[in-house]
Design a protein around this motif. Structure first.
Motif, short mmCIF file in Angstrom:
data_model
loop_
_atom_site.label_atom_id
_atom_site.label_comp_id
_atom_site.label_asym_id
_atom_site.label_seq_id
_atom_site.Cartn_x
_atom_site.Cartn_y
_atom_site.Cartn_z
N LYS A 220 0.83 -1.21 0.00
CA LYS A 220 0.00 0.00 0.00
C LYS A 220 0.86 1.26 0.00
CE LYS A 220 -3.92 0.40 0.59
NZ LYS A 220 -5.05 0.62 -0.33
N GLN A 221 1.92 1.25 0.81
CA GLN A 221 2.77 2.43 0.90
C GLN A 221 3.51 2.69 -0.40
OE1 GLN A 221 6.73 2.95 3.23
NE2 GLN A 221 5.13 3.63 4.64
N THR A 222 4.06 1.66 -1.01
CA THR A 222 4.79 1.85 -2.27
C THR A 222 3.84 2.25 -3.40
OG1 THR A 222 4.70 -0.56 -2.62
CG2 THR A 222 6.74 0.36 -1.70
N ASN A 223 2.62 1.75 -3.40
CA ASN A 223 1.62 2.19 -4.38
C ASN A 223 1.38 3.69 -4.26
OD1 ASN A 223 1.14 -0.26 -5.62
ND2 ASN A 223 -0.59 -0.81 -4.31
N ARG A 224 1.19 4.15 -3.03
CA ARG A 224 0.93 5.58 -2.79
C ARG A 224 2.11 6.44 -3.21
NH1 ARG A 224 2.68 8.75 1.12
NH2 ARG A 224 3.38 7.00 2.43
N ARG A 225 3.30 6.01 -2.85
CA ARG A 225 4.48 6.83 -3.15
C ARG A 225 4.83 6.83 -4.64
NH1 ARG A 225 9.46 5.77 0.01
NH2 ARG A 225 9.79 8.02 -0.22
N MET A 226 4.60 5.70 -5.31
CA MET A 226 4.84 5.67 -6.76
C MET A 226 3.83 6.54 -7.49
SD MET A 226 6.08 1.80 -7.80
CE MET A 226 4.65 0.97 -7.10
N ALA A 227 2.58 6.52 -7.02
CA ALA A 227 1.53 7.34 -7.65
C ALA A 227 1.82 8.83 -7.50
CB ALA A 227 0.17 7.00 -7.06
N SER A 228 2.43 9.21 -6.37
CA SER A 228 2.73 10.63 -6.13
C SER A 228 4.06 11.06 -6.73
CB SER A 228 2.74 10.90 -4.62
OG SER A 228 3.83 10.22 -4.00
N GLY A 229 4.82 10.10 -7.26
CA GLY A 229 6.11 10.42 -7.84
C GLY A 229 7.25 10.48 -6.85
N ALA A 230 6.96 10.13 -5.57
CA ALA A 230 8.00 10.17 -4.54
C ALA A 230 8.91 8.95 -4.59
CB ALA A 230 7.35 10.27 -3.15
N LEU A 231 8.50 7.90 -5.31
CA LEU A 231 9.27 6.67 -5.37
C LEU A 231 9.31 6.17 -6.80
CD1 LEU A 231 10.69 4.44 -3.66
CD2 LEU A 231 8.48 3.27 -3.54
N ALA A 232 10.51 5.88 -7.26
CA ALA A 232 10.68 5.38 -8.63
C ALA A 232 10.47 3.87 -8.67
CB ALA A 232 12.08 5.72 -9.14
N SER A 233 9.86 3.40 -9.75
CA SER A 233 9.58 1.97 -9.90
C SER A 233 10.80 1.28 -10.50
CB SER A 233 8.36 1.77 -10.81
OG SER A 233 8.09 0.40 -10.97
N THR A 234 11.73 0.89 -9.63
CA THR A 234 12.96 0.23 -10.07
C THR A 234 12.78 -1.28 -10.10
OG1 THR A 234 13.81 0.07 -7.82
CG2 THR A 234 14.31 2.09 -9.05
N LYS A 235 13.74 -1.96 -10.70
CA LYS A 235 13.69 -3.42 -10.77
C LYS A 235 13.75 -4.01 -9.37
CE LYS A 235 15.97 -7.42 -12.87
NZ LYS A 235 17.09 -7.87 -13.75
N ARG A 236 14.59 -3.42 -8.52
CA ARG A 236 14.73 -3.92 -7.15
C ARG A 236 13.41 -3.78 -6.40
NH1 ARG A 236 19.14 -1.73 -2.64
NH2 ARG A 236 18.36 -3.01 -0.90
N LEU A 237 12.74 -2.64 -6.60
CA LEU A 237 11.46 -2.42 -5.93
C LEU A 237 10.42 -3.42 -6.41
CD1 LEU A 237 9.65 -0.79 -4.03
CD2 LEU A 237 9.20 0.78 -5.93
N LYS A 238 10.38 -3.67 -7.70
CA LYS A 238 9.43 -4.63 -8.25
C LYS A 238 9.64 -6.03 -7.65
CE LYS A 238 8.73 -2.30 -12.70
NZ LYS A 238 8.92 -2.40 -14.18
N ILE A 239 10.92 -6.42 -7.52
CA ILE A 239 11.22 -7.74 -6.95
C ILE A 239 10.76 -7.80 -5.49
CG2 ILE A 239 13.09 -9.28 -6.25
CD1 ILE A 239 14.65 -8.35 -8.71
#
Length: 477
Positions: free
Chosen positions: A425-444
């Motif tokens: 939930k937190q990473t969804n929120r931060r990616m939607a706001s642009g505060a967190l980049a969707s990297t390969k490491r994050l996806k894993i």
């Protein structure tokens, strides 16, 4: 026997209908009320955080180890016995212990990371984000925070129930060691009810827990002494006499693979400290993510070593005859085991105050949210919990069963499912706001946490099912 049962019923009835008669510990002039806020918070207030020195990694590690290594570790040998009565049964049990220990350390550290992000994103200086409930409120919403409250309440209830069962057996053994026989004090049921009425209930009514701080030291001392005593008893040539049950090896062999779920359920309770992870992060000196990671490795690493040792030494001594609480395998005339029982009894009795406090706060969050909690509600709730625990402890004899079911259902939720769900939930929120980049490491890592949710659901349902079979229908395994 009928007379003892009658007295037991009377004691339990007195506890249920008692109107604060034994709650004399409270101040006669106090009419203290507290509000059940939108979050479960058993942590210090803002002012207390500001006035309290931060904890070093050493101090925090010691507190974390105290929180993990409790009486549940004494049930682990029985988990191995559920797999089989040959030494080879230890191999899969230790592998499960190590794997689940690593995952538990990861999710404990993950909650610390969630705490840091929520503290930053909410504009909070860190004082208010001190529980899983706080994180859930921010990332998910306050309307469903009762789910976290329910998980915490039932976890504390299950742990307290196992303590009541262990205390009943422990007091009975101590009385018999003293040479007292054929009297009411040797009745397990009477001891369970009497301890509830004269010990557990008054302690659970306490509003200040400061006086019980030395109890945790007794718990640590009890585990260390128990490790030493069990090691000496397991040495070649040491004669174990007057045992209630003789060691059993090679009669059953290895059971079916599904029996592994019993030890996985018990193992969850050995690493269950995740409710306190936000507080550990907030009170850690120089609380960076890397330092919190070091704390997680030290605390869970030592816990894993102690758990593996207790699991191995207990099983290699008694094999398939391991009881739900391994100290019950030793003779009542064994002075070393008697010392261990006495230390554990002191530790468990004092622990009720801490567990009762967390249990009631969670209960208030569900049923009294936003309302003032008066003395009347406080003591009435205490009686409700203690009488319910006592009634169940009179019916259930196997602490290992309670530990495994609690670990399977609630441990799985708090260790694997809730932290992973909050991370997604937190990473969804931060990616939607642009505060967190969707990297390969994050996806894993996100996929890994989705897998943990599935793992937790499987271990919870299947583990509870197998725990019931192991305790009541072992011939089906």
């Amino acid at each position: 026997m009928k007379a003892m049962d009658s007295i037991t019923v009377v004691l339990l009835a007195v506890l249920v209908i008692n109107v604060d008669g034994f709650a004399t510990i409270r101040s006669k002039h106090s009419d203290v009320s507290l509000r059940a806020s939108s979050v479960i918070n058993t942590s210090p207030s803002d002012d207390e955080y500001e006035s309290t020195d931060k904890q070093s990694i050493t101090s925090s590690s010691f507190n974390l180890i105290k929180g993990c290594v409790g009486s549940g570790v004494l049930s682990l040998p029985a988990g191995v016995a559920a797999i089989g009565d040959v030494p080879q049964a230890l191999v899969p049990a230790l592998i499960i212990l190590i794997i689940l220990g690593v995952i538990s350390a990861y999710t404990f550290h993950l909650i610390g990371r969630l705490t840091a992000v929520v503290s930053s994103d909410s504009g909070d200086d860190g004082h208010h984000i001190s529980s899983l409930g706080n994180i859930w409120d921010f990332e998910v919403g306050t309307s469903t925070s009762w789910l976290v409250s329910l998980a915490v309440m039932l976890t504390c209830f299950g742990t307290s129930l196992s303590y009541s069962i262990i205390l009943g057996d422990t007091i009975k053994s101590l009385v018999e060691t003293a040479g007292i026989s054929n009297c009411i004090l040797t009745s397990r049921r009477f001891n369970v009810a009497a301890i509830a009425l004269f010990g557990i209930y008054p302690l659970s009514c306490l509003k200040s827990l400061a006086a019980l701080a030395p109890v945790s030291l007794a718990g640590v001392a009890g585990i260390i002494v128990t490790c030493i005593v069990m090691t000496i008893r397991a040495l070649p040539g040491y004669a174990l006499t007057s045992l209630p049950v003789q060691p059993s090896f090679g009669i059953v062999g290895l059971r079916r693979p599904q029996s592994l779920l019993v030890v996985s359920s018990m193992t969850a309770t050995a690493f269950l400290a995740h409710m306190s992870s936000p507080e550990f992060f907030q009170t850690l000196k120089d609380n960076t993510i890397s330092r919190f990671g070091k704390l997680s490795i030290i605390g869970f690493g030592f816990t894993a070593l102690v758990s593996a040792f207790m699991m191995s030494i207990g099983f290699l001594t008694f094999g398939g005859a391991c009881k739900g609480m391994i100290l019950n395998n030793y003779s009542i005339y064994d002075h070393g085991a008697t010392l261990c029982r006495a230390l554990m009894a002191i530790s468990l009795l004092g622990s009720y105050a801490f567990l009762g406090n967390a249990m009631k706060l969670s209960y208030y969050q569900i049923f009294y949210k936003g309302r003032e909690i008066s003395d009347k509600i406080h003591y009435r709730t205490t009686r409700l919990f203690v009488s319910s625990l006592t009634a169940l402890a009179l019916l259930i004899n196997d602490a290992g069963f309670v530990v495994s079911v609690t670990g399977a259902i609630l441990g799985s939720a708090l260790i694997y499912m809730i932290p992973s769900f909050l991370f997604i939930k937190q990473t969804n929120r931060r990616m939607a706001s642009g505060a967190l980049a969707s990297t390969k490491r994050l996806k894993i890592e996100r996929w890994f946490n989705m897998g943990l949710i599935g793992l937790g659901l499987f271990l919870g349902l299947a583990g509870a099912y197998m725990s019931v079979l192991n305790s009541f229908f072992p011939h089906l395994l």
